[in-house]
Write a protein that holds these residues in place. Structure first.
Motif, PDB file in Angstrom:
ATOM      1  N   SER A   7     -26.161  16.515  13.261  1.00 24.33           N
ATOM      2  CA  SER A   7     -26.575  16.954  11.927  1.00 24.33           C
ATOM      3  C   SER A   7     -25.455  17.651  11.157  1.00 24.33           C
ATOM      4  N   ALA A   8     -24.625  18.427  11.836  1.00 21.92           N
ATOM      5  CA  ALA A   8     -23.522  19.106  11.140  1.00 21.92           C
ATOM      6  C   ALA A   8     -22.534  18.084  10.581  1.00 21.92           C
ATOM      7  N   LEU A   9     -22.235  17.037  11.346  1.00 25.03           N
ATOM      8  CA  LEU A   9     -21.339  15.993  10.852  1.00 25.03           C
ATOM      9  C   LEU A   9     -21.975  15.251   9.686  1.00 25.03           C
ATOM     10  N   ASN A  10     -23.232  14.920   9.827  1.00 30.23           N
ATOM     11  CA  ASN A  10     -23.931  14.196   8.767  1.00 30.23           C
ATOM     12  C   ASN A  10     -24.015  15.023   7.490  1.00 30.23           C
ATOM     13  N   ALA A  11     -24.151  16.320   7.625  1.00 29.34           N
ATOM     14  CA  ALA A  11     -24.319  17.184   6.458  1.00 29.34           C
ATOM     15  C   ALA A  11     -23.005  17.553   5.785  1.00 29.34           C
ATOM     16  N   TYR A  12     -21.936  17.753   6.555  1.00 28.10           N
ATOM     17  CA  TYR A  12     -20.735  18.354   5.972  1.00 28.10           C
ATOM     18  C   TYR A  12     -19.459  17.523   6.063  1.00 28.10           C
ATOM     19  N   LEU A  13     -19.439  16.481   6.858  1.00 28.73           N
ATOM     20  CA  LEU A  13     -18.211  15.711   7.021  1.00 28.73           C
ATOM     21  C   LEU A  13     -17.779  15.052   5.710  1.00 28.73           C
ATOM     22  N   ALA A  14     -18.711  14.488   4.989  1.00 28.85           N
ATOM     23  CA  ALA A  14     -18.374  13.861   3.705  1.00 28.85           C
ATOM     24  C   ALA A  14     -17.860  14.902   2.715  1.00 28.85           C
ATOM     25  N   ASP A  15     -18.402  16.101   2.775  1.00 27.70           N
ATOM     26  CA  ASP A  15     -17.956  17.164   1.872  1.00 27.70           C
ATOM     27  C   ASP A  15     -16.535  17.626   2.214  1.00 27.70           C
ATOM     28  N   VAL A  16     -16.210  17.683   3.497  1.00 30.28           N
ATOM     29  CA  VAL A  16     -14.854  18.052   3.894  1.00 30.28           C
ATOM     30  C   VAL A  16     -13.879  16.957   3.474  1.00 30.28           C
ATOM     31  N   ALA A  17     -14.283  15.701   3.593  1.00 23.46           N
ATOM     32  CA  ALA A  17     -13.405  14.573   3.262  1.00 23.46           C
ATOM     33  C   ALA A  17     -13.259  14.350   1.764  1.00 23.46           C
ATOM     34  N   CYS A  18     -14.160  14.879   0.976  1.00 20.91           N
ATOM     35  CA  CYS A  18     -14.190  14.613  -0.465  1.00 20.91           C
ATOM     36  C   CYS A  18     -12.874  14.945  -1.165  1.00 20.91           C
ATOM     37  N   ALA A  38      -8.140   8.592   8.609  1.00 23.09           N
ATOM     38  CA  ALA A  38      -9.248   9.150   9.385  1.00 23.09           C
ATOM     39  C   ALA A  38     -10.361   9.645   8.466  1.00 23.09           C
ATOM     40  N   PHE A  39      -9.993  10.352   7.382  1.00 23.23           N
ATOM     41  CA  PHE A  39     -11.012  10.819   6.439  1.00 23.23           C
ATOM     42  C   PHE A  39     -11.727   9.654   5.770  1.00 23.23           C
ATOM     43  N   ALA A  40     -10.994   8.625   5.395  1.00 21.57           N
ATOM     44  CA  ALA A  40     -11.614   7.464   4.759  1.00 21.57           C
ATOM     45  C   ALA A  40     -12.583   6.775   5.715  1.00 21.57           C
ATOM     46  N   ALA A  41     -12.181   6.614   6.970  1.00 21.14           N
ATOM     47  CA  ALA A  41     -13.055   5.979   7.958  1.00 21.14           C
ATOM     48  C   ALA A  41     -14.298   6.826   8.229  1.00 21.14           C
ATOM     49  N   LEU A  42     -14.115   8.139   8.364  1.00 16.62           N
ATOM     50  CA  LEU A  42     -15.259   9.008   8.620  1.00 16.62           C
ATOM     51  C   LEU A  42     -16.192   9.074   7.416  1.00 16.62           C
ATOM     52  N   TYR A  43     -15.627   9.088   6.219  1.00 21.98           N
ATOM     53  CA  TYR A  43     -16.448   9.083   5.004  1.00 21.98           C
ATOM     54  C   TYR A  43     -17.270   7.796   4.937  1.00 21.98           C
ATOM     55  N   ALA A  44     -16.645   6.673   5.261  1.00 18.09           N
ATOM     56  CA  ALA A  44     -17.357   5.393   5.272  1.00 18.09           C
ATOM     57  C   ALA A  44     -18.435   5.376   6.352  1.00 18.09           C
ATOM     58  N   LEU A  45     -18.132   5.945   7.507  1.00 17.91           N
ATOM     59  CA  LEU A  45     -19.108   6.000   8.596  1.00 17.91           C
ATOM     60  C   LEU A  45     -20.334   6.821   8.202  1.00 17.91           C
ATOM     61  N   VAL A  46     -20.100   7.971   7.602  1.00 21.61           N
ATOM     62  CA  VAL A  46     -21.223   8.811   7.166  1.00 21.61           C
ATOM     63  C   VAL A  46     -22.030   8.087   6.078  1.00 21.61           C
ATOM     64  N   LEU A  87       0.837  -1.193   0.000  1.00 19.19           N
ATOM     65  CA  LEU A  87       0.000   0.000   0.000  1.00 19.19           C
ATOM     66  C   LEU A  87       0.875   1.247   0.000  1.00 19.19           C
ATOM     67  N   ALA A  88       0.540   2.191  -0.862  1.00 17.58           N
ATOM     68  CA  ALA A  88       1.309   3.435  -0.963  1.00 17.58           C
ATOM     69  C   ALA A  88       1.324   4.148   0.387  1.00 17.58           C
ATOM     70  N   ARG A  89       2.445   4.777   0.698  1.00 19.73           N
ATOM     71  CA  ARG A  89       2.574   5.447   1.991  1.00 19.73           C
ATOM     72  C   ARG A  89       1.556   6.569   2.153  1.00 19.73           C
ATOM     73  N   GLU A  90       1.134   7.169   1.049  1.00 21.83           N
ATOM     74  CA  GLU A  90       0.126   8.234   1.125  1.00 21.83           C
ATOM     75  C   GLU A  90      -1.198   7.699   1.669  1.00 21.83           C
ATOM     76  N   PHE A  91      -1.496   6.440   1.367  1.00 22.02           N
ATOM     77  CA  PHE A  91      -2.735   5.833   1.856  1.00 22.02           C
ATOM     78  C   PHE A  91      -2.621   5.395   3.312  1.00 22.02           C
ATOM     79  N   ARG A  92      -1.429   5.412   3.858  1.00 22.26           N
ATOM     80  CA  ARG A  92      -1.228   5.049   5.267  1.00 22.26           C
ATOM     81  C   ARG A  92      -1.126   6.285   6.159  1.00 22.26           C
ATOM     82  N   HIS A  93      -1.223   7.471   5.572  1.00 21.23           N
ATOM     83  CA  HIS A  93      -1.164   8.716   6.354  1.00 21.23           C
ATOM     84  C   HIS A  93      -2.356   8.729   7.315  1.00 21.23           C
TER      85      HIS A  93
END
Length: 120
Positions: free
Chosen positions: A34-45, A13-21, A2-8
């Motif tokens: 509601s703020a997490l549900n509405a905007y977390l995926a957008d921040v992680a995009c 954290a963004f990948a896990a939170l995106y999957a959680l949302v 796995l590329a080191r960039e994917f282990r950062h």
């Protein structure tokens, strides 16, 4: 390997939170604020997309590990994402809604990528 960039840690954290949302929206009765549900995926995009682009460009195009995405590429990615999801898609898809705060969330994700993930 796995590329080191994917282990950062921030990428993970963004990948896990995106999957959680995504799980919460699709199947799970996970009560997210509601703020997490509405905007977390957008921040992680943008951090997720741009990290993938960075890895592909480093491995297959530029073939040098120290390559970083120029700021103009990050800004143009933010602009394309914002225009597509907030201007063009809502009239075409009934379930899509335009939200000006999403544009700010995309910008925050781009800033996070540029500051902590876009490193040589």
């Amino acid at each position: 390997m796995l590329a080191r960039e994917f282990r950062h840690p921030l990428f993970l954290a963004f990948a896990a939170l995106y999957a959680l949302v995504g799980y919460s929206r699709q199947w799970g009765p996970l009560p997210l604020p509601s703020a997490l549900n509405a905007y977390l995926a957008d921040v992680a995009c943008l951090p997720l997309q741009l990290t993938l682009a960075l890895v592909l460009l480093r491995r297959w195009y530029f073939r040098r590990p120290g390559f970083v995405l120029p700021a103009s590429w990050i800004i143009s990615s933010w602009l394309v994402t914002a225009v597509w999801f907030e201007l063009l898609l809502p009239p075409l898809k009934a379930t899509a809604t335009a939200d000006p705060l999403d544009v700010l969330a995309y910008a925050l994700g781009g800033l996070i990528f540029g500051r902590w993930l876009n490193r040589p």
